[in-house]
Write a protein that holds these residues in place. Structure first.
Motif, mmCIF file in Angstrom:
data_model
loop_
_atom_site.group_PDB
_atom_site.id
_atom_site.type_symbol
_atom_site.label_atom_id
_atom_site.label_comp_id
_atom_site.label_asym_id
_atom_site.label_seq_id
_atom_site.Cartn_x
_atom_site.Cartn_y
_atom_site.Cartn_z
ATOM 1 N N GLU A 293 0.828 -1.206 0.000
ATOM 2 C CA GLU A 293 0.000 0.000 0.000
ATOM 3 C C GLU A 293 0.863 1.257 0.000
ATOM 4 O O GLU A 293 0.603 2.212 -0.749
ATOM 5 N N LYS A 294 1.910 1.258 0.815
ATOM 6 C CA LYS A 294 2.792 2.431 0.889
ATOM 7 C C LYS A 294 3.504 2.679 -0.438
ATOM 8 O O LYS A 294 3.642 3.815 -0.880
ATOM 9 N N GLN A 297 1.050 4.179 -2.895
ATOM 10 C CA GLN A 297 0.813 5.592 -2.610
ATOM 11 C C GLN A 297 1.904 6.475 -3.207
ATOM 12 O O GLN A 297 1.640 7.586 -3.660
ATOM 13 N N PRO A 315 -2.217 13.262 -3.694
ATOM 14 C CA PRO A 315 -2.318 12.288 -2.600
ATOM 15 C C PRO A 315 -3.594 11.459 -2.670
ATOM 16 O O PRO A 315 -3.619 10.302 -2.219
ATOM 17 N N ASN A 319 -3.917 7.451 -2.195
ATOM 18 C CA ASN A 319 -4.778 6.859 -1.168
ATOM 19 C C ASN A 319 -5.789 5.890 -1.773
ATOM 20 O O ASN A 319 -6.076 4.833 -1.195
ATOM 21 N N ALA A 322 -4.034 2.683 -2.636
ATOM 22 C CA ALA A 322 -3.789 1.902 -1.419
ATOM 23 C C ALA A 322 -5.059 1.226 -0.931
ATOM 24 O O ALA A 322 -5.032 0.067 -0.486
ATOM 25 N N ARG A 323 -6.174 1.911 -1.006
ATOM 26 C CA ARG A 323 -7.455 1.331 -0.566
ATOM 27 C C ARG A 323 -7.870 0.171 -1.471
ATOM 28 O O ARG A 323 -8.442 -0.823 -1.011
#
Length: 329
Positions: A293-294, A297, A315, A319, A322-323
């Motif tokens: 996820e990081k 992002q 951003p 995000n 990542a979701r």
């Protein structure tokens, strides 16, 4: 003034062949309408004044969901509500169902069609309000000036014009590797959804490959993605009716917790749905988790060039990516 429309002749052809004949007869003076949710806005504002409007909403060839063997075909005049409620699509392609359910409001989805949703013109307020911008044949992009209000506009691939695709279903179709069937003069050609949408570097006056005389007849979803894990999320100012500031669509195949294949696409960040290929490359062969996820992002919006007021989209893209990954864990 937006209280009345210009005069035009309305035709209701009995067949696809009749519709093609009418389009050929009237050429650039013809306009196709089905649900009319985008068309009537143009007519009322009098920026578009076709002499002949061809209503294809009643053509059976353009309605319904059919099994095509290696794909599922959706008629271009099928309403978004019909897609939302279709059991075959809900079971096999929930990604498209989720995207269709986020379009506008229930009342609009009841008459708005999937073909219209992917074919609609951009919603840039400067362009829609009649400013003589590049897309309208002028020599300025009014959304890309020092004082412009452009929080809805593009981060990527801006060539003179910074308008974005307004379609919620478009990123889902790109993620699902859909093909668009286009009829012209009795002949049908297919175009991958990813190439159906075009940017200003190709033709600044259009957002799709459709030209005068073309009829989008159906959208084909390959069964290779049937039953795949999916994720769709739309960020907008309002839950109902509004267009996306950014949306994301993901179709993924996993095996033993590992991502075997995946496709992601974002809307609202450039003129066409944007494939997140760098995020896809990160995910393949990996297990969903916080580290992935990081990484997503960090790379989801790589190369973005923000305008005055749309820095928040950078951003936001990360995000959302990542979701989408988190949904697989």
């Amino acid at each position: 003034m937006t209280d009345y429309m210009h005069a035009f002749d309305l035709y209701t052809p009995a067949s696809l062949a009749d519709a093609a004949k009418l389009l050929d007869e009237h050429g650039k003076d013809a306009w196709i309408v089905a649900g009319g949710k985008d068309s009537f806005d143009w007519f009322k504002d009098r920026h578009k004044q076709p002499k002949a409007v061809v209503d294809v909403s009643g053509l059976k060839e353009l309605r319904g969901v059919r099994d095509g063997g290696d794909h599922v075909a959706i008629g271009a005049a099928t309403t978004l509500t019909e897609i939302e409620e279709n059991k075959q699509l809900r079971d096999a392609f929930p990604l498209l169902v989720q995207a269709a359910a986020k379009v506008a409001s229930p009342q609009i989805r009841n008459s708005g069609t999937i073909g219209g949703n992917v074919s609609q013109d951009t919603r840039c307020t400067y362009y829609r309000d009649g400013f003589p911008c590049y897309r309208a044949g002028g020599n300025t992009c009014y959304a890309n000036t020092p004082t412009a209000m452009n929080r809805e506009h593009a981060l990527f691939e801006a060539v003179r014009c910074v308008a974005v695709t307004p379609s919620d279903t478009a990123p889902a179709l790109v993620a699902l590797e859909a093909e668009m069937a286009i009829s012209r003069g009795g002949k049908v050609r297919t175009v991958p959804a990813e190439k159906f949408f075009i940017g200003p570097d190709v033709d600044i006056t259009r957002m799709t490959v459709l030209e005068a005389g073309d009829i989008l007849t159906e959208i084909r979803l390959p069964k290779k993605w049937a039953g795949a894990s999916s994720y769709f999320e739309k960020i907008a100012d309002r839950e109902t009716w509004d267009f996306a500031l950014v949306n994301i669509a993901m179709a993924a195949r996993t095996e033993g917790g590992m991502v075997k294949d995946v496709r992601l696409a974002c809307g609202g960040v450039q003129c066409t749905p944007r494939r997140l290929t760098e995020v896809e490359d990160l995910m393949k062969g990996e297990k969903a988790g916080p580290e992935l996820e990081k990484l997503a992002q960090r790379v989801a919006a790589r190369g973005a060039k923000a305008l005055n007021f749309n820095h928040f989209k950078i951003p936001l893209m990360g995000n959302l990516a990542a979701r989408a990954i988190r949904s697989l864990a």
